[in-house]
Design a protein around this motif. Structure first.
Motif, PDB file in Angstrom:
ATOM      1  N   PHE A 188       0.834  -1.196   0.000  1.00  0.00           N
ATOM      2  CA  PHE A 188       0.000   0.000   0.000  1.00  0.00           C
ATOM      3  C   PHE A 188       0.874   1.253   0.000  1.00  0.00           C
ATOM      4  CE2 PHE A 188      -2.404   3.406   1.993  1.00  0.00           C
ATOM      5  CZ  PHE A 188      -3.578   3.360   1.255  1.00  0.00           C
ATOM      6  N   GLY A 189       0.571   2.185  -0.893  1.00  0.00           N
ATOM      7  CA  GLY A 189       1.285   3.453  -0.927  1.00  0.00           C
ATOM      8  C   GLY A 189       2.349   3.545  -1.988  1.00  0.00           C
ATOM      9  N   LEU A 190       2.320   2.658  -2.985  1.00  0.00           N
ATOM     10  CA  LEU A 190       3.347   2.655  -4.031  1.00  0.00           C
ATOM     11  C   LEU A 190       3.492   4.012  -4.706  1.00  0.00           C
ATOM     12  CD1 LEU A 190       2.391  -0.704  -5.823  1.00  0.00           C
ATOM     13  CD2 LEU A 190       4.139  -0.370  -4.080  1.00  0.00           C
ATOM     14  N   GLN A 191       2.385   4.710  -4.850  1.00  0.00           N
ATOM     15  CA  GLN A 191       2.362   5.932  -5.638  1.00  0.00           C
ATOM     16  C   GLN A 191       2.679   7.182  -4.817  1.00  0.00           C
ATOM     17  OE1 GLN A 191       1.586   5.610  -8.977  1.00  0.00           O
ATOM     18  NE2 GLN A 191       2.138   7.740  -9.302  1.00  0.00           N
ATOM     19  N   THR A 192       2.372   7.145  -3.523  1.00  0.00           N
ATOM     20  CA  THR A 192       2.411   8.386  -2.762  1.00  0.00           C
ATOM     21  C   THR A 192       3.352   8.395  -1.567  1.00  0.00           C
ATOM     22  OG1 THR A 192       0.531   7.636  -1.433  1.00  0.00           O
ATOM     23  CG2 THR A 192       0.024   8.920  -3.399  1.00  0.00           C
ATOM     24  N   LYS A 193       3.656   7.232  -1.012  1.00  0.00           N
ATOM     25  CA  LYS A 193       4.421   7.212   0.233  1.00  0.00           C
ATOM     26  C   LYS A 193       5.914   6.997  -0.010  1.00  0.00           C
ATOM     27  CE  LYS A 193       0.596   5.519   3.054  1.00  0.00           C
ATOM     28  NZ  LYS A 193       0.432   6.802   3.757  1.00  0.00           N
ATOM     29  N   ARG A 236       9.864   7.213  -3.822  1.00  0.00           N
ATOM     30  CA  ARG A 236       8.732   6.303  -3.758  1.00  0.00           C
ATOM     31  C   ARG A 236       9.084   5.058  -4.571  1.00  0.00           C
ATOM     32  NH1 ARG A 236       4.539  10.050  -6.678  1.00  0.00           N
ATOM     33  NH2 ARG A 236       6.380  10.092  -8.026  1.00  0.00           N
ATOM     34  N   ILE A 237       8.315   4.003  -4.404  1.00  0.00           N
ATOM     35  CA  ILE A 237       8.578   2.802  -5.198  1.00  0.00           C
ATOM     36  C   ILE A 237       8.443   3.102  -6.689  1.00  0.00           C
ATOM     37  CG2 ILE A 237       7.571   0.555  -5.852  1.00  0.00           C
ATOM     38  CD1 ILE A 237       7.425  -0.192  -2.983  1.00  0.00           C
TER      39      ILE A 237
END
Length: 306
Positions: A188-193, A236-237
Motif C-alpha cells: 500500500f502506498g506505491l504511488q504516494t508514500k 517512492r517505489i
C-alpha cells in the motif's frame, strides 16, 4: 441478475421529470455508488438531491418521508431495511441498488437489484454496491460504461476479488482504457508514500526485521544497494528504475525465506487509474482509501467531487 436489471431499467424509463432523492453509504463503495448514479442522472437530465449517510435507520427514513420526493434511489444500502422502508415510504417509488443481505419484499413500489435475489452464492462478496449500480447504468445506456472504473474502486474498498460479475466490470474498465492491470509488489502506498514508510508499515507482505522497525528499515535499504534518496528526499517505489526495483524485490524475498508464508507472496495485481496524474492517487487501492477517509471524516462531498 439480467432480469432484475432489465426490470429496473424499464421502471426507471417510466419516471417523470420530477426531482429524485438519492441516498448512499459513506464508505468507498457507497461514495463510488453515489458517483455513478448521479453521473447517470445528469446524463438523463434528471434533477436530484444527494445525501450520504452512515447508516439507514428509522430517523433517516422518517425524515425522507417528510420530503416532497416521489422517487428515492438507495445505493449500497437499503436491502436490509425493506420493512422500515415499507413502513415509512410505502407511497413512494423506491429503487435499491445494493449487495447486502435483503429482507423479504412484497411491495411493487420497490424495484431492487441485488445479487442475493439472483441466488448467487456468497453474493455480498461477489459484487459491490457500486458494481450493482454500474450494471444498472450500463444497461440503461452503454455510454455509462466509462464509469466502470468507479465500480472497480468500490469493489477494492470492499476487499473483493475480480471474478465473475466483478471480472465483467473490470474488463469494461480496461477496455475503456480507464484502468491498467499490472502485476507488481502488492504494497500500500506505491504511488504516494516514501519507500522507507511503505516498508516499515508493510504487513501484507510482512518483512522480518523491517516491518514495524524504523532502524531496521533503513538498514535493509542500505543492504539492498539501492540509491533510495534523491535531492535529500526519499524515493517512492514508483520512482525506482527497473534495476533498483529488481534489487528491492530480491531483497524482500530473501528476507521472507523461512517464514511461514510463501516468500514470493509479495506479488499481486495492481490496478492503476490511467487518467490520474503521476502525482495523484493512480493506485486504485489508495484512491479507494482516500474516498473512505472522506466519508469517515464527514467530508463525503469531497469524495464525490474527486
Amino acid at each position: 441478475m439480467h432480469d432484475l436489471i432489465e426490470k429496473a431499467v424499464q421502471e426507471f424509463k417510466l419516471l417523470d421529470n420530477k426531482p429524485l432523492r438519492v441516498i448512499s453509504h459513506l464508505d468507498s463503495d457507497g461514495i463510488t455508488s453515489a458517483s455513478i448514479i448521479i453521473k447517470v442522472l445528469v446524463r438523463e437530465n434528471k434533477k436530484f438531491i444527494l445525501s450520504i449517510v452512515k447508516q439507514l435507520n428509522e430517523i433517516v427514513l422518517k425524515e425522507l418521508a417528510l420530503e416532497n420526493f416521489n422517487t428515492i434511489i438507495f445505493t449500497d444500502l437499503g436491502s436490509g431495511y425493506i420493512k422500515s422502508i415499507n413502513k415509512h415510504l410505502k407511497n413512494k417509488k423506491i429503487f435499491i441498488f445494493d449487495h447486502h443481505e435483503p429482507e423479504s419484499n412484497d411491495n411493487d413500489n420497490i424495484v431492487q437489484i441485488n445479487p442475493h435475489l439472483a441466488n448467487i452464492k456468497e453474493a455480498s462478496n461477489k459484487i459491490s454496491g457500486s458494481g450493482v449500480t454500474y450494471l444498472f447504468a450500463k444497461a440503461l445506456n452503454k455510454e455509462n460504461m466509462d464509469l466502470a472504473h468507479l465500480a472497480v474502486i468500490g469493489s477494492i474498498g470492499d476487499i473483493q476479488d475480480f471474478n465473475d460479475l466483478n471480472k465483467e466490470i473490470l474488463d469494461d474498465a480496461v477496455n475503456k482504457e480507464r484502468i491498467i492491470v499490472k502485476n507488481g509488489l502488492k504494497m500500500f502506498g506505491l504511488q504516494t508514500k516514501p519507500l522507507n514508510k511503505i516498508l516499515q508499515y508493510s504487513t501484507d507482505p510482512y518483512i522480518p526485521g523491517v516491518t514495524g522497525d524504523e532502524q531496521g528499515t533503513y538498514q535493509f535499504l542500505l543492504e539492498t544497494g539501492i540509491t533510495f534518496s534523491k535531492n535529500n528526499k526519499i524515493k517512492r517505489i514508483v520512482d525506482l528504475d527497473e534495476d533498483e526495483l529488481k534489487k528491492l524485490i530480491k531483497a524482500i524475498i530473501l528476507r521472507r525465506l523461512g517464514s511461514e508464508k510463501n516468500p514470493e507472496d509479495v506479488f499481486g495485481n495492481i490496478y492503476i487509474l490511467k487518467n490520474e496524474s503521476e502525482d495523484n492517487f493512480k493506485d486504485a487501492r489508495e484512491f479507494s482509501t482516500l474516498l473512505n477517509c472522506c466519508g469517515r471524516l464527514n467530508k463525503p462531498s469531497i469524495g464525490i467531487g474527486v
